[in-house]
Write an enzyme that holds these catalytic residues in place. Structure first.
Site, PDB file in Angstrom:
ATOM      1  N   SER A 674       0.765  -1.336   0.057  1.00  0.00           N
ATOM      2  CA  SER A 674      -0.005   0.050   0.034  1.00  0.00           C
ATOM      3  C   SER A 674       0.764   1.298  -0.021  1.00  0.00           C
ATOM      4  O   SER A 674       0.339   2.266   0.158  1.00  0.00           O
ATOM      5  CB  SER A 674      -1.137   0.067   1.196  1.00  0.00           C
ATOM      6  OG  SER A 674      -0.118   0.021   2.300  1.00  0.00           O
ATOM      7  N   LYS A 717      -6.136   2.781   8.875  1.00  0.00           N
ATOM      8  CA  LYS A 717      -5.358   3.815   8.448  1.00  0.00           C
ATOM      9  C   LYS A 717      -5.811   5.379   8.490  1.00  0.00           C
ATOM     10  O   LYS A 717      -5.284   6.060   9.062  1.00  0.00           O
ATOM     11  CB  LYS A 717      -4.959   3.242   7.123  1.00  0.00           C
ATOM     12  CG  LYS A 717      -4.112   2.399   6.788  1.00  0.00           C
ATOM     13  CD  LYS A 717      -3.983   2.011   5.247  1.00  0.00           C
ATOM     14  CE  LYS A 717      -2.874   0.884   5.077  1.00  0.00           C
ATOM     15  NZ  LYS A 717      -3.143   0.542   3.584  1.00  0.00           N
TER      16      LYS A 717
END
Ligand code: ADP
Length: 827
Positions: A674, A717
């Site tokens: 990511s 996140k």
């Protein structure tokens, strides 16, 4: 008168009998002279008389016994001061008179031959003597084999008595008496008397000896006996102990519904236990084994609280929020109740540390009225830890599952399997396969532990597992689990948890009242933001606990009546702020981008830095990146190279520099795809010199062709970004659907910008739009010429960003570039 004269020798108690030999050391002057005289003048004949008193040095006639022996000097050998003489007795003699001679004294003696008496009497006497001798045992003083032999040969009684007396240990007086007795029968009688006497003496001596020996032995014997008795008593009492224990065990087996196989096993082991000597090393191990079998729950249960409303109340009571989680738990329990089976998959609470997974499991136990046990799998890599060791191993133990069941004391506890994702496997076997057996409802009714040996039924157990990071759960195990994710808390949630649970708990634990300890919402937020940075509330709980303790101390010291927590007080008690909340990059910078990571500790922000310097087109990666992240870095670089012209970067620029990409914040494990967008942005910013917007974070995977792919852990996140005070997040378009999961509080504070390709990322991230190179610029670069407009463009960039001089490097580069000329993926 049959009298004769001979030299005379006086002895001190020595008597020689007729026919017998004796050796005497003769030392007295007179005696030596008499010996000489006898040898010289008397054909070796000499008369020997013993002194009545051996102390007399020069005995006269009155000092010696009247009867002596005429002897023959068989042999005389002179030594320095004495003569060693061997005499042989010839006849009894009576001393008549003593004459004075020249060499020695001469005596006149009368011969006294033995006299024969009544023959029958003699025969009887001899027979009796023989019997007496024969009755004597070997070793007795009067016993002489030689005499017995002589007797059987038909020795004369005369000789017999003399020989016997000569060798027997009789007193001098008695011997003298024998010498004086002429009658043979008389002497035989005397001998019989002496033998009898000796027999009696020897009897007495024997008893005395035995008594003495006995007494000496007695101490040893006493000791020995005492030892023996003690040993016997020990045996006896131990035996009784064992028997007693055995009886108790048998009684327990009879009175309780142990499964038949367990009863048999215990009885079998018990029989072995009872026959082994107590000191045997094996008894201990057998006993431990029996104890385990006896103390494991086999039938004991608690009754479930079936009232689901009550269960809900308790779950509510124990935990703030977590609505979805509680709902899922209730559903799960409802299904179980309805189907009356536990064959449903096992709940696995997954989420970062400190979000209440363990306490939720405890709460489930409390709500259902079940016992609670916990088994941690963190770091377990040996199958034997779960399944136990075989009993043949020294120090073997049952595995953790069985040990926990013993602790639970019932067959239906809530059994928390903590950190199921932290199990490892190595050469000692794969613990996850053992866990599969535990968790698989098809198999766990006959769970086998190596130590227990007998199957154990785990089917009534309500297992709850926890995990921090789902990716790490072995897939086969994951299949058995019903994952319920618990995500990080937002600040608002944390404040609520603190107010509703953590503070009341600390007040109670520290004996404080609500008035005595005041911690308002602002202060809780301050603690959350500046003293903790965590997904859960564990650190927050510790911080509050620490403040509560210090408050108690202050109150007890009478420094304050009540404590109102203020920033000053926090500084004083806890030290300076521990976390830089919101102190993110405030300036727009070139080559520095904030990424978002999802770790087992929840979400976190991740700064990525890129720099370049003169070189040969190498890419240097630091920050202990995992393989996936390294790949992301080269994908990002290759993507930019292939799109260099579109982004306003000269192809040749890449060949003349080395690029260094660094991911700081060492504690965070750095892997996963990511960071693709983050790296692409950092590298583009670096190569173009255009700064990246501060207050922006991003996450997403990038393909070689610049597509942004969705990622996992968006909620964590975004919570991490929110925790750090970031207000804009670029997310993959594919993750838009996940925005629903994100708490409203975060959505209110953060702007989510969905992007689907790298161009969009760059357009949103960079402070200035990218400007493609003109055909002229490209041609010039390819020809190695210095493009005309270049300087102006780069100078402009330089002045705007104050960045390092990327232009000179680019400009100095007249070469067409690197080996791998970009494919020119025009999009
Ligand atoms: P985990 O097992 O997830 O690491 P714990 O269950 O140990 O976390 O939780 C840490 C502490 O935080 C416990 O004291 C727990 O009661 C508390 N806690 C966590 N979440 C909540 C919540 N939602 N409501 C109340 N207390 C909570």
């Amino acid at each position: 008168m049959n009298s004769k004269t001979y030299p005379i020798i006086c002895t001190r108690g020595v008597i020689v009998f007729p026919g017998q030999e004796i050796v005497i050391d003769v030392g007295r002057e007179n005696s030596i002279r008499a010996i000489d005289n006898a040898q010289g003048n008397y054909n070796g004949r000499i008369c020997m008389f013993s002194q009545k008193n051996s102390d007399v040095e020069n005995p006269g006639i009155d000092d010696v016994h009247e009867v002596g022996t005429l002897c023959w000097i068989r042999h005389a050998r002179r030594f320095d001061r004495f003569v060693r003489v061997k005499f042989q007795g010839i006849e009894r003699v009576r001393l008549e008179s003593l004459e004075e001679g020249t060499l020695s004294e001469i005596c006149e003696v009368e011969m006294l031959p033995s006299q024969k008496q009544d023959e029958t009497e003699e025969t009887v006497l001899i027979r009796m003597v023989r019997q007496a001798f024969e009755g004597m045992r070997a070793g007795e003083k009067f016993m002489s084999k030689e005499l017995l032999l002589d007797l059987s040969k038909g020795i004369t009684p005369d000789f017999l008595t003399d020989k016997a007396v000569q060798s027997f240990p009789l007193s001098n007086e008695r011997k003298q008496k024998y010498l004086e007795t002429q009658g043979i029968n008389e002497r035989l009688m005397m001998l019989l008397e002496d033998i009898e006497q000796e027999k009696r003496l020897s009897e007495v001596e024997k008893t005395v000896n035995e008594t003495v020996k006995f007494r000496i032995d007695q101490n040893q014997k006493d000791f020995y006996l005492r030892e023996k008795i003690a040993a016997m008593q020990e045996q006896l009492s131990d035996g009784q102990g064992v028997a007693h224990e055995g009886d108790q065990i048998r009684k327990r087996l009879e009175e309780n519904p142990y499964p038949q196989n367990i009863k048999e096993k215990v009885l079998e082991e018990l029989a072995r236990y009872e026959t082994l000597p107590p000191a045997s090393g094996e008894t201990g191990t057998i006993k431990t084994y029996i104890d385990l079998l006896m103390n494991l729950p086999w039938w004991q249960t608690t009754e479930d609280n079936e009232d689901l409303d009550k269960v809900r109340d308790i779950l509510e009571e124990d935990h703030y929020g977590l609505e979805k989680v509680k709902e899922r738990i209730l559903e799960y329990l409802a299904v179980k109740q309805n189907t009356n089976s536990l064959k449903a998959p096992i709940i696995c609470l997954a989420g970062p540390p400190g979000v209440g997974k363990t306490s939720l499991a405890k709460s489930i136990a409390r709500a259902l009225g079940r016992h609670f046990v916990k088994m941690s799998l963190g770091g377990v890599r040996d199958e034997a830890e779960i399944r136990g060791h075989r009993r043949t191993y020294i120090g073997a133990l049952p595995g953790r599952v069985i040990q926990s069941m013993k602790k639970a004391q019932v067959i239906n506890p809530v059994f928390l399997i903590d950190e199921i994702d932290k199990m490892a496997s190595d050469y000692k076997g794969d613990p996850s396969s053992a866990m599969l057996e535990v968790l698989d409802p098809e198999q766990n009714s006959v769970f086998s532990d190596h130590y227990v040996e007998e199957p154990y039924d785990l089917s009534k157990v309500l297992f709850v597992a926890t995990a921090n990071y789902l990716e790490n759960i072995p897939p086969a195990l994951k299949d058995r689990l019903e994952i319920i994710e618990i995500s990080s808390y937002t600040d608002v949630e944390k404040i609520q948890i603190a107010k509703s649970h953590l503070i009341p708990k600390q007040l109670k634990e520290n004996g404080l009242t609500e008035d005595q300890f005041v911690l308002d919402d602002d202060m809780i937020l301050y603690l959350i933001r500046y003293y903790t940075r965590e997904a859960g509330v564990r650190q927050l709980e510790r911080t509050i606990a620490s403040l509560a303790r210090k408050s108690v101390l202050a109150i007890l010291r009478k420094e304050m009546d009540k404590v109102v927590i203020t920033k000053e007080l926090v500084h004083k008690w806890l030290g300076n702020e521990k976390v830089d909340y919101g102190k993110k990059e405030t300036e727009d910078q070139v080559g520095t981008v904030t990424g978002l990571a999802y770790t087992s500790f929840g979400g976190d922000i991740l700064q990525i830095e890129a720099n370049k310097f003169a070189g040969k087109g190498n890419l240097i990666l630091t920050g202990q990146l995992g393989d996936v992240m390294k790949e992301s870095a080269s994908i990002a670089l290759d993507y930019i190279r292939s799109n260099a012209n579109r982004y306003g970067i000269l192809d040749s620029a890449f060949g003349k520099v080395d690029i260094h990409l660094h991911v700081p914040e060492g504690a965070v494990p750095k892997d996963g795809p990511s960071a693709g967008v983050t790296m692409t942005t950092a590298l583009t910013s670096l190569m173009t010199g255009i700064p990246v917007k501060s207050n922006l974070a991003m996450t997403g995977e990038v393909t070689l062709r610049g597509k942004v792919l969705p990622i996992g852990g968006l909620k964590e996140k975004s919570l991490a970004a929110y925790r750090s005070g970031i207000t804009n997040i670029l997310i993959p378009k594919g993750n838009e659907k996940d925005l629903d999961d994100i708490p409203q509080e975060v959505r209110d504070a953060v702007t989510f910008i969905p992007v689907s390709n790298a161009d969009e990322v760059l357009a949103n991230a960079l402070t200035k739009p990218l400007k493609p190179l003109t055909a002229e610029e490209i041609a010039a670069d390819q020809e190695g010429e210095k493009p005309k407009k270049k300087t102006a463009r780069t100078r402009r960039t330089k002045t705007k960003t104050d960045d390092e001089p990327s232009v000179p490097v680019l400009n100095a580069n007249t070469h067409t570039g690197t080996k791998s000329v970009p494919a020119g993926d025009a999009q």
